[in-house]
Each structure stands twice: as structure tokens, then as C-alpha cells.
Enzyme design. Structure first.
Site, PDB file in Angstrom:
ATOM      1  N   ASN A   1      18.499  24.835  38.785  1.00 41.01           N
ATOM      2  CA  ASN A   1      18.894  26.154  39.267  1.00 41.01           C
ATOM      3  C   ASN A   1      19.231  27.042  38.065  1.00 41.01           C
ATOM      4  O   ASN A   1      19.151  26.617  36.913  1.00 41.01           O
ATOM      5  CB  ASN A   1      20.056  26.068  40.266  1.00 41.01           C
ATOM      6  CG  ASN A   1      21.328  25.476  39.670  1.00 41.01           C
ATOM      7  OD1 ASN A   1      21.609  25.637  38.473  1.00 41.01           O
ATOM      8  ND2 ASN A   1      22.103  24.784  40.479  1.00 41.01           N
ATOM      9  N   ARG A   2      19.608  28.258  38.334  1.00 35.49           N
ATOM     10  CA  ARG A   2      19.829  29.231  37.262  1.00 35.49           C
ATOM     11  C   ARG A   2      20.912  28.765  36.288  1.00 35.49           C
ATOM     12  O   ARG A   2      20.730  28.833  35.064  1.00 35.49           O
ATOM     13  CB  ARG A   2      20.209  30.568  37.894  1.00 35.49           C
ATOM     14  CG  ARG A   2      20.354  31.726  36.941  1.00 35.49           C
ATOM     15  CD  ARG A   2      20.439  33.031  37.725  1.00 35.49           C
ATOM     16  NE  ARG A   2      21.398  32.953  38.822  1.00 35.49           N
ATOM     17  CZ  ARG A   2      21.472  33.845  39.811  1.00 35.49           C
ATOM     18  NH1 ARG A   2      20.629  34.846  39.851  1.00 35.49           N
ATOM     19  NH2 ARG A   2      22.375  33.725  40.763  1.00 35.49           N
ATOM     20  N   ALA A   3      22.036  28.263  36.818  1.00 38.65           N
ATOM     21  CA  ALA A   3      23.133  27.818  35.953  1.00 38.65           C
ATOM     22  C   ALA A   3      22.720  26.604  35.124  1.00 38.65           C
ATOM     23  O   ALA A   3      23.054  26.505  33.933  1.00 38.65           O
ATOM     24  CB  ALA A   3      24.362  27.496  36.798  1.00 38.65           C
TER      25      ALA A   3
ATOM     26  N   ASP B   1      18.610  20.736  48.158  1.00 42.68           N
ATOM     27  CA  ASP B   1      18.006  19.547  48.771  1.00 42.68           C
ATOM     28  C   ASP B   1      16.812  19.941  49.636  1.00 42.68           C
ATOM     29  O   ASP B   1      15.769  19.286  49.624  1.00 42.68           O
ATOM     30  CB  ASP B   1      19.034  18.814  49.652  1.00 42.68           C
ATOM     31  CG  ASP B   1      20.258  18.352  48.884  1.00 42.68           C
ATOM     32  OD1 ASP B   1      20.155  18.144  47.667  1.00 42.68           O
ATOM     33  OD2 ASP B   1      21.318  18.211  49.517  1.00 42.68           O
TER      34      ASP B   1
END
Length: 308
Positions: free
Chosen positions: A195-197, A263
């Protein structure tokens, strides 16, 4: 674009990773406790749901494919519940029982549909349990069309390098939902979905889309990935392959709860790619699935019917 349901029905996915139980206590808040300045929740309903890698497997089955789940649980009630819920969902669960640990459990207390408190129980599995995971995967992987590795940093994928090597030797594609910034652990996977983080942890902050593309492609080449998908919440998803960059905008939906959305995205990618779609089309279906599931409360699934 038509969801390839007939081809999906023939897909068999092996999911390996950190399994957990998501436990919800729903109630009403009508007063503040006289013992401390905290709300008193009168519990009216309790519900258990599969979480982590188990939720990936449950989503795969809900979308019309078959799933085998490999993970580690404790010798406790939560572990038994994961086994029971997996069977109920149509997931073939091959769970390794580690009597030295407590099954990963996330207990959430909600009042008027708002989460008030979350309590986590988790421990790291022993090396013997990891060896059993490796042995089970060696016996199972060649019977499946896709291997999905769901890493929540709870320890079940402590030997992830060996699992990827086994799958590559068997000729089975590997999709990884990573954790942390030590991405060299995932060398040789087919696709990774940070994800982005998580991407920022791995490559640092970027100022422009060109800078992101340059760093993402460098990472993809370094790890010998076929594809790298960065999921960016309200900004959508960006796919990087040898053909370049492809961005898919997020679908406009009311965001109610992001629990387990990753998920669902991972499950949609696995079933559509294994069904024969190229990465671009697989990502479009994953984007659609993610947009649907964030409109639901708690850890949920998206069905083939909802996608079509």
C-alpha cells in the site's frame, strides 16, 4: 468488461500467511462508567470473522474459486473457531497448531456501529511450526494455480524466501502482500502489492509521479518481479510492469470501513490473474472489489455476484 466466472471456477489458490480471528462485540452506549470516564457498552451481539490470510482465502472462495489455507494457530478456542469458520466458508484449511502460542485475535468493541476499542492477542510462532509450514507448502503448491503470501508480520512467513523458491521451482506464480520495508525478503515473487505507506517505507517519500515510477521500476527490477502494484487508497492503484506504468482511479464509493480491504484486493488479483486475465485487467477487477468492500462494516468479502 465481463467477470470471467467460468474460468474462475477452475482456479485453485494456495494461501499462506498470518491467519487471525476478528472478533466483534456489538452493543449500545447509554451511559458513562462510574468507575472511570469511559463509555459502558451493553453487548447485544457477538460475531467472529476470518481475518488476515484466512480472510484472503474466504474472499477467493466467495468470488467463485477454490482456496487452500495454510497458517499457524494456537491450541485454543480462537484456533478452533478459525478452523470451523474456514470449513463453513468452503476453505480447505491446513492449519499448523503451535501449542506455545495464542492464536492471533483482534477483538473489537463497537457501540452504535462505531469502533470504541480494539484488543490484540498475538505471539510469534516457534521455528518448528515454520518448518511444518514449509513442508506442507512443498507438498501442496504444485497442485495449485497460484500461491498467495499474506504477510501481517505475525511470524508465519518468517521463512518467506524459502517459500518463494519452492513455488518458483514448481512453476507456480507468487503474489505477495508485503509488510515492513525489508522487501529483499520477497525476491523472486511474481507480483507484490504494497500500500502507499508500505511503499514509502521501502523507497522513501516521492514528490512526483515520475519519481514514484522511477523508484518503483527500480525496485521491481531489483526483486525480479513481473509486476508491482501500489494500492493508494482514495488515489486508486498504480501498476508497474516491464510495459510501463498504468494507473486506475479509485471507484467512487462511500468508505465505511477499510478493514480487510487489502485482503479482498489480493484475492481478486489472484483469481482473475489465475483465470487468464492480463495484469491490467486483473487490477481493474481488484480495484472494483476493493471499492465494494470498503462500504461494508468490518472484515468482509466481495462475491462474484457483486462484481458482475
Amino acid at each position: 468488461m465481463i467477470f470471467p466466472l467460468e474460468a474462475v471456477h477452475r482456479v485453485n489458490v494456495l494461501v499462506v500467511g498470518d491467519v487471525m480471528l476478528d472478533r466483534y462485540w456489538f452493543g449500545e452506549v447509554e451511559r458513562i462508567s462510574p468507575e472511570a470516564p469511559v463509555p459502558v457498552v451493553r453487548v447485544a451481539r457477538r460475531e467472529d470473522r476470518l481475518g488476515g490470510a484466512a480472510n484472503v482465502a474466504r474472499n477467493i472462495v466467495a468470488m467463485g474459486a477454490r482456496a487452500t489455507l495454510l497458517g499457524i494457530v494456537g491450541a485454543d478456542e480462537a484456533g478452533e473457531q478459525i478452523q470451523a469458520l474456514s470449513s463453513e466458508a468452503g476453505v480447505v484449511a491446513r492449519l499448523v497448531t503451535d501449542s506455545a502460542l495464542h492464536t492471533t485475535l483482534k477483538m473489537r468493541v463497537l457501540g452504535r456501529q462505531q469502533q470504541l476499542l480494539r484488543i490484540d492477542f498475538e505471539q510469534t510462532p516457534v521455528k518448528a511450526s515454520l518448518a511444518r509450514i514449509e513442508a506442507e507448502l512443498s507438498a501442496l503448491v504444485a497442485k495449485h494455480d497460484m500461491l498467495v503470501l499474506s504477510d501481517y508480520a505475525k511470524g508465519a512467513l518468517g521463512q518467506v524466501e524459502a517459500l518463494i523458491r519452492i513455488a518458483r521451482h514448481a512453476g507456480v506464480p507468487v503474489l505477495v502482500d508485503p509488510k515492513g520495508h525489508m522487501y529483499k525478503r520477497y525476491f523472486g515473487a511474481t507480483m507484490m502489492t504494497p500500500n502507499r505507506a508500505e511503499m514509502r517505507e521501502a523507497i522513501g517519500h516521492w514528490q512526483t509521479e515520475e519519481e514514484l515510477a522511477s523508484r518503483a521500476q527500480a525496485l521491481r527490477t531489483e526483486l525480479e518481479l513481473e509486476a508491482l502494484l501500489v494500492t493508494r487508497s482514495e488515489q486508486g492503484m498504480t501498476l508497474f510492469t516491464q510495459n510501463g506504468r498504468e494507473h486506475i482511479d479509485a471507484q467512487a464509493h462511500e468508505v465505511f470501513d477499510v478493514s480487510g480491504a487489502g485482503d479482498t484486493v489480493l484475492a481478486a488479483l489472484a483469481v482473475t490473474r489465475a483465470a487468464g486475465l492480463d495484469w491490467g485487467d486483473a487490477v481493474k477487477w481488484a480495484n472494483r472489489a476493493g471499492g465494494i468492500v470498503v462500504g461494508k462494516l468490518g472484515t468482509s468479502v466481495v462475491t462474484a455476484g457483486e462484481l458482475t
